[in-house]
Design an enzyme around this catalytic site. Sequence first.
Site, PDB file in Angstrom:
ATOM      1  N   LYS A 162       0.809  -1.220   0.000  1.00 20.66           N
ATOM      2  CA  LYS A 162       0.000   0.000   0.000  1.00 20.66           C
ATOM      3  C   LYS A 162       0.840   1.268   0.000  1.00 20.66           C
ATOM      4  O   LYS A 162       0.513   2.228  -0.683  1.00 20.66           O
ATOM      5  CB  LYS A 162      -0.975  -0.011   1.180  1.00 20.66           C
ATOM      6  CG  LYS A 162      -2.064  -1.042   0.956  1.00 20.66           C
ATOM      7  CD  LYS A 162      -3.237  -0.919   1.898  1.00 20.66           C
ATOM      8  CE  LYS A 162      -4.236  -2.029   1.556  1.00 20.66           C
ATOM      9  NZ  LYS A 162      -5.460  -1.982   2.324  1.00 20.66           N
ATOM     10  N   GLU A 192      -1.994  10.986   7.689  1.00 22.82           N
ATOM     11  CA  GLU A 192      -2.913  11.031   6.558  1.00 22.82           C
ATOM     12  C   GLU A 192      -4.216  11.676   7.012  1.00 22.82           C
ATOM     13  O   GLU A 192      -4.703  11.388   8.112  1.00 22.82           O
ATOM     14  CB  GLU A 192      -3.174   9.611   6.053  1.00 22.82           C
ATOM     15  CG  GLU A 192      -3.610   9.529   4.615  1.00 22.82           C
ATOM     16  CD  GLU A 192      -3.577   8.076   4.119  1.00 22.82           C
ATOM     17  OE1 GLU A 192      -2.706   7.759   3.285  1.00 22.82           O
ATOM     18  OE2 GLU A 192      -4.420   7.276   4.561  1.00 22.82           O
ATOM     19  N   HIS A 230     -15.994  -3.039   7.160  1.00 21.76           N
ATOM     20  CA  HIS A 230     -15.116  -2.914   5.985  1.00 21.76           C
ATOM     21  C   HIS A 230     -15.374  -3.960   4.908  1.00 21.76           C
ATOM     22  O   HIS A 230     -14.544  -4.184   4.031  1.00 21.76           O
ATOM     23  CB  HIS A 230     -13.635  -2.928   6.398  1.00 21.76           C
ATOM     24  CG  HIS A 230     -13.298  -1.858   7.385  1.00 21.76           C
ATOM     25  ND1 HIS A 230     -13.312  -0.527   7.063  1.00 21.76           N
ATOM     26  CD2 HIS A 230     -12.992  -1.920   8.706  1.00 21.76           C
ATOM     27  CE1 HIS A 230     -12.999   0.182   8.133  1.00 21.76           C
ATOM     28  NE2 HIS A 230     -12.816  -0.639   9.148  1.00 21.76           N
ATOM     29  N   GLU A 240      -9.568   1.654  -6.627  1.00 27.53           N
ATOM     30  CA  GLU A 240     -10.511   2.056  -5.582  1.00 27.53           C
ATOM     31  C   GLU A 240     -10.157   3.443  -5.051  1.00 27.53           C
ATOM     32  O   GLU A 240      -8.986   3.749  -4.835  1.00 27.53           O
ATOM     33  CB  GLU A 240     -10.473   1.057  -4.413  1.00 27.53           C
ATOM     34  CG  GLU A 240     -10.881  -0.351  -4.824  1.00 27.53           C
ATOM     35  CD  GLU A 240     -11.142  -1.263  -3.620  1.00 27.53           C
ATOM     36  OE1 GLU A 240     -11.929  -2.197  -3.780  1.00 27.53           O
ATOM     37  OE2 GLU A 240     -10.558  -1.032  -2.536  1.00 27.53           O
ATOM     38  N   GLU A 288      -6.521   1.925  -3.253  1.00 28.95           N
ATOM     39  CA  GLU A 288      -5.674   0.821  -3.688  1.00 28.95           C
ATOM     40  C   GLU A 288      -6.128   0.340  -5.055  1.00 28.95           C
ATOM     41  O   GLU A 288      -7.203   0.707  -5.520  1.00 28.95           O
ATOM     42  CB  GLU A 288      -5.717  -0.338  -2.690  1.00 28.95           C
ATOM     43  CG  GLU A 288      -7.091  -0.955  -2.523  1.00 28.95           C
ATOM     44  CD  GLU A 288      -7.097  -2.124  -1.535  1.00 28.95           C
ATOM     45  OE1 GLU A 288      -6.019  -2.648  -1.205  1.00 28.95           O
ATOM     46  OE2 GLU A 288      -8.174  -2.532  -1.109  1.00 28.95           O
ATOM     47  N   ASN A 347      -6.927  -3.155  -7.142  1.00 29.25           N
ATOM     48  CA  ASN A 347      -7.107  -4.601  -7.072  1.00 29.25           C
ATOM     49  C   ASN A 347      -6.804  -5.186  -8.438  1.00 29.25           C
ATOM     50  O   ASN A 347      -7.480  -4.881  -9.415  1.00 29.25           O
ATOM     51  CB  ASN A 347      -8.523  -4.954  -6.637  1.00 29.25           C
ATOM     52  CG  ASN A 347      -8.776  -4.530  -5.205  1.00 29.25           C
ATOM     53  OD1 ASN A 347      -7.936  -4.779  -4.338  1.00 29.25           O
ATOM     54  ND2 ASN A 347      -9.880  -3.863  -4.954  1.00 29.25           N
ATOM     55  N   ARG A 386      -7.232  -7.857 -10.147  1.00 28.73           N
ATOM     56  CA  ARG A 386      -7.973  -9.111 -10.346  1.00 28.73           C
ATOM     57  C   ARG A 386      -9.430  -8.786 -10.641  1.00 28.73           C
ATOM     58  O   ARG A 386      -9.836  -7.631 -10.607  1.00 28.73           O
ATOM     59  CB  ARG A 386      -7.901  -9.942  -9.066  1.00 28.73           C
ATOM     60  CG  ARG A 386      -8.357  -9.102  -7.860  1.00 28.73           C
ATOM     61  CD  ARG A 386      -8.628  -9.909  -6.633  1.00 28.73           C
ATOM     62  NE  ARG A 386      -8.805  -9.076  -5.459  1.00 28.73           N
ATOM     63  CZ  ARG A 386      -9.931  -8.474  -5.104  1.00 28.73           C
ATOM     64  NH1 ARG A 386     -11.005  -8.617  -5.849  1.00 28.73           N
ATOM     65  NH2 ARG A 386     -10.001  -7.725  -4.021  1.00 28.73           N
TER      66      ARG A 386
END
Lengths: 75, 465
Positions: free
Chosen positions: B122, B206, B241, B281, B299, B301, B303
């Site tokens: 990340k 952050e 989440h 995302e 992030e 993904n 896939r």
Amino acid sequence: MSDTKVLSPLKAMVWKIEVEIGQAVDEHDDLVILESMKTEIPVQAPAGGIIAEILVKEGDSVEEEQPIAILRSAP
Amino acid sequence: MNARSTLFRKVLVANRGEIACRIIRTCRRLGLPTVAVCSEADIGSLHAQSADEAVVIGGPRATDSYLNIASVIDAAVATGADAIHPGYGFLSENAAFAEACASTGITFIGPGVEALRAMSYKGAARQIARGCGVPILPGYDGPAEDDTILAAEAARIGFPLLIKAVAGGGGKGMRRVDASAQFTRSLAAVRREATSSFGDDRVLLERFVVDPRHIEVQILSDGQGRTLHLFERDCSIQRKHQKVIEETPAPGMTADMRRAMAGAAIRLAEHVGYRGAGTVEFVVDASDGLRQDRFYFLEMNTRLQVEHPVTEMVTGLDIVEWQLRIAAGEALPFVQDDIACSGHAIEARLCAEDPSRMFLPSPGLLQIFKLGSSNREIRIESGMRAGDTVTPYYDSLLAKVVVRGADRAAAITALAQRLSEMEVSGIKSNLALLRRILGHQAFADGQVDTKFIERHADVLLGPSA
């Protein structure tokens, strides 16, 4: 002294045992971490006391309501 | 069309449940022979029976079967499969697995190893995103660890903010700070926790977005110079989440906002030389509506996503088909303007869990499992049947119910209707929760964010009527 059976809340696998026999614990301390469906489920002490017995080991499968530890508390 | 495809000789599907069934379905339509793999707990399961061949690859635990790279590769070699589709989860984002496929001469249906690796950390992904102009959350991830400098950076970023241990993960080593007066004390606390948990007391700062929306962009890249987006998905309705409801288009989406988000996603994909289907995302601060300067990279993904069917419903594209074609070396034969978004699609995830007991998983025997059938406007994706046992070994997803309507209101009505007809017994499920979300006025109004279920918990999570 009174002994309390700590039961598994569901069918799961035993992922981690967080306590040892003879260890003193407080109410809500994590005793065992179960894993079911990729979710970690902590099983906590229902009251303060001493861990008298641990009835499972890491990697075991447990059924719902199966005793996983015995907690000895002062009356 | 030839009855037998020339894409691959045979495709092994390295997954289980609904997604394995769904991949096998597209392979069959394309004339591709399939191999299923299954654990000992999944012998006789729907996915194993759906493929042309099935290989038992190990014990019930995922580490002994679906996560066992050697067993999966052995099954492919033994059956003569020349391509492996990893689905989602399990080995789908595992660079070592992609490498093992390559070294055995098997095509891994996914991106190249380098892109997969680049997006898997990340912190590194955040830096790559920044490097190609993709917005990231305002923060500080520089080398300074001096308390005074960090306090000054915190003031620059603004409150609330998060102090995160750089080595952290799993929710540990993270603290929200609401005001500058708390900063020094919180910093010390995170450092203590980080030292004891990770042996590394470095932190980054952050901005904390309060009650954000989660909006992601589906991209498709042929690795030959063409990267397209397939619009966005709003996945804001979550519990712990985990996504519960996903839809496209995102409520309130504007042409400008979409152009900005899709542009950022394509830029990132091109920057890492991405090939195949992927999802970028974003966290969106929608406190002031959807604004082009208020979305931030979360992030990528690398896939297929669980919620990909909503995109397929509105675009008419089969994303798995394009994963297969791209992996076989085909170029995308269409351009961005050829892809239209028609209508509105919503997916609901039916899970084996008890919402009234903090979503405790609920394994057991599925006695009644009536979902109704699929048709042109409703897709039921499931790897389970009545009489099957839901085991504790894998995730809790029982089925996905995906509907398309002419507009959002029509899609909500159709999904609510189907949910009201469904019947699940023998185990606890979140069916009542799904019905209540679809029937909630705030959902109808498009008032969605990641706090939705918690905010409306009294209505959504109470005992069943």
